[in-house]
Design a protein around this motif. Structure first.
Motif, PDB file in Angstrom:
ATOM      1  N   SER A  65       0.835  -1.189   0.000  1.00 28.95           N
ATOM      2  CA  SER A  65       0.000   0.000   0.000  1.00 28.95           C
ATOM      3  C   SER A  65       0.877   1.248   0.000  1.00 28.95           C
ATOM      4  O   SER A  65       1.951   1.277   0.611  1.00 28.95           O
ATOM      5  N   ASN A  67       0.024   3.897   1.471  1.00 30.75           N
ATOM      6  CA  ASN A  67      -0.115   4.346   2.854  1.00 30.75           C
ATOM      7  C   ASN A  67       0.446   3.254   3.769  1.00 30.75           C
ATOM      8  O   ASN A  67      -0.147   2.188   3.922  1.00 30.75           O
ATOM      9  N   ARG A  68       1.559   3.514   4.388  1.00 26.80           N
ATOM     10  CA  ARG A  68       2.223   2.506   5.216  1.00 26.80           C
ATOM     11  C   ARG A  68       1.423   2.155   6.460  1.00 26.80           C
ATOM     12  O   ARG A  68       1.676   1.128   7.097  1.00 26.80           O
ATOM     13  N   ASN A  69       0.458   2.987   6.813  1.00 28.03           N
ATOM     14  CA  ASN A  69      -0.347   2.739   7.998  1.00 28.03           C
ATOM     15  C   ASN A  69      -1.640   1.971   7.705  1.00 28.03           C
ATOM     16  O   ASN A  69      -2.423   1.704   8.613  1.00 28.03           O
ATOM     17  N   LEU A  70      -1.862   1.629   6.438  1.00 29.35           N
ATOM     18  CA  LEU A  70      -3.077   0.892   6.088  1.00 29.35           C
ATOM     19  C   LEU A  70      -2.998  -0.526   6.655  1.00 29.35           C
ATOM     20  O   LEU A  70      -2.019  -1.240   6.421  1.00 29.35           O
ATOM     21  N   PRO A  71      -4.010  -0.961   7.414  1.00 23.30           N
ATOM     22  CA  PRO A  71      -3.976  -2.314   7.980  1.00 23.30           C
ATOM     23  C   PRO A  71      -3.962  -3.382   6.878  1.00 23.30           C
ATOM     24  O   PRO A  71      -4.717  -3.300   5.911  1.00 23.30           O
ATOM     25  N   GLU A  89      -7.266   3.958  -1.207  1.00 20.48           N
ATOM     26  CA  GLU A  89      -5.816   3.834  -1.133  1.00 20.48           C
ATOM     27  C   GLU A  89      -5.272   3.280  -2.455  1.00 20.48           C
ATOM     28  O   GLU A  89      -5.929   2.503  -3.140  1.00 20.48           O
TER      29      GLU A  89
END
Length: 197
Positions: A65, A67-71, A89
């Motif tokens: 992803s 976004n590195r914070n996407l679960p 995303e």
């Protein structure tokens, strides 16, 4: 010279070819042989045989992803991303690329992403890149549900010759009013090389 009822004499040097049905002398026929056509056919057969096809795939756990914070949950069956409600995303799918074979650069026929857009999620955009060069762009999509088989919705034609570096597929997935999941087991591409080029 004779063998049974078949005449084996040839006039190849004079430009004639011989056909025999091996039944009787009456069934034996002669015809003019076109050497140029035969040579062209031989070259065409050689060309076809020299064209190499590669189907290159990667497991879903290698998808990332933006976004590195996407679960995300990565397991033997693939990767499952959790998309926030009313958000989206970019997910990137790097494909192992056979860029060069015997001095011939690869031709990319198509890319394929197997995925299941669960709950309210859907595929909205998909871009195909060769390093920093964009090869294909498909925006304003709306692909939902089970796309775990290869079909028109997830097999994206590219038809790009002379690849330079490495292929990545960048796809934008969005969720609706509810938090939703995106499941990806695998992705890949179909490549060709013409070693006569």
């Amino acid at each position: 010279m004779r063998l049974g009822n078949c005449r084996l004499m040839t006039l190849w040097e004079r430009g004639w070819g011989y056909q025999s049905h091996c039944r009787s002398r009456r069934s034996q026929t002669w015809r003019r042989f076109d050497h140029a056509a035969a040579a062209n056919a031989a070259r065409a057969r050689e060309y076809i045989l020299q064209r190499k096809c590669y189907a290159s795939w990667a497991h879903g756990v290698t998808a990332v992803s933006e976004n590195r914070n996407l679960p995300v949950v990565r397991a033997g069956y693939g990767a499952t991303f959790t998309l926030p409600k009313n958000g989206g995303e970019w997910i990137h799918f790097p494909i192992p690329t056979p860029t060069l074979l015997e001095n011939s650069r690869a031709f990319l026929e198509r890319v394929i992403v197997l995925f299941e857009a669960r709950q309210t999620s859907e595929l909205k955009r998909i871009h195909v890149w060769d390093g920093g060069k964009i090869l294909a762009r498909h925006d304003e999509l709306s692909v939902k549900g089970n796309n775990l088989g290869i079909g028109a919705a997830n097999a994206i034609p590219v038809k790009q010759k002379d690849l330079l570096t490495a292929i990545v597929v960048s796809a934008f997935f969005a969720a609706g009013a509810n938090q939703s999941e995106l499941y990806v087991p695998a992705f890949g591409g179909d490549f060709y090389h013409d070693i006569n080029a």
